[in-house]
Enzyme design. Structure first.
Site, PDB file in Angstrom:
ATOM      1  N   GLU A  70       0.868  -1.171   0.000  1.00  0.00           N
ATOM      2  CA  GLU A  70       0.000   0.000   0.000  1.00  0.00           C
ATOM      3  C   GLU A  70       0.906   1.223   0.000  1.00  0.00           C
ATOM      4  OE1 GLU A  70      -3.043  -0.107   3.037  1.00  0.00           O
ATOM      5  OE2 GLU A  70      -3.013  -2.294   2.987  1.00  0.00           O
ATOM      6  N   ASP A  81      -5.992   8.994  10.167  1.00  0.00           N
ATOM      7  CA  ASP A  81      -4.848   8.130  10.429  1.00  0.00           C
ATOM      8  C   ASP A  81      -4.475   8.157  11.900  1.00  0.00           C
ATOM      9  OD1 ASP A  81      -4.561   7.398   7.759  1.00  0.00           O
ATOM     10  OD2 ASP A  81      -3.246   9.089   7.327  1.00  0.00           O
TER      11      ASP A  81
END
Length: 147
Positions: A70, A81
């Site tokens: 990723e 995040d």
């Protein structure tokens, strides 16, 4: 929805079979793991962390052991995040990350056996899409380039 979001996006070198069908490359990675009777390994790195050159070295090392990589597109406001990815993205941006670093990473990893996924917030994609009329040379079929 902006026009560039309604198209199919492709990652990888345009002349590779995998670039024409990223879903097939994804399926192949899963099939390899199943055949080996193991879990597939997915790794993540914000492109440009800790700096552009270091990021390339790390990504190439990851490509030797990962089924999936990723590639994170660092963003200035990573509110979804966790703290580790937020700090890594901030460091990548401070080290000078730009969209062309993401395309360079995709190009350099396109011949690896790892399936590549780009992880991003909508805002960087939309901003790049609005300015993508002047694509980096050789970027056809990479990243956010609609087919």
């Amino acid at each position: 929805m902006p026009e560039f979001m309604s198209n199919t996006w492709r990652c990888g070198a345009p002349e590779s079979a995998e670039a024409a069908a990223p879903a097939a490359r994804f399926d192949q990675a899963l099939a390899r793991a199943r055949a080996d009777k193991r879990a597939a390994l997915a790794t993540y790195l914000p492109v440009g962390y800790p700096d552009p050159a270091g990021s390339q070295r790390i990504l190439h090392s990851l490509s030797e052991v990962s089924d999936f990589i990723e590639l994170g597109w660092p963003y200035t406001d990573p509110w979804l995040d966790g703290p580790l990815i937020s700090r890594a993205s901030a460091q990548a941006l401070a080290a000078g990350f730009r969209a062309h670093h993401l395309f360079e990473a995709i190009r350099s990893l396109s011949s690896s056996r790892a399936s590549l996924l780009v992880m991003s917030y909508y805002q960087p994609l939309a901003r790049y899409g609005d300015t993508s009329r002047q694509r980096p040379r050789g970027s056809r079929g990479l990243g956010c380039d609609p087919s």
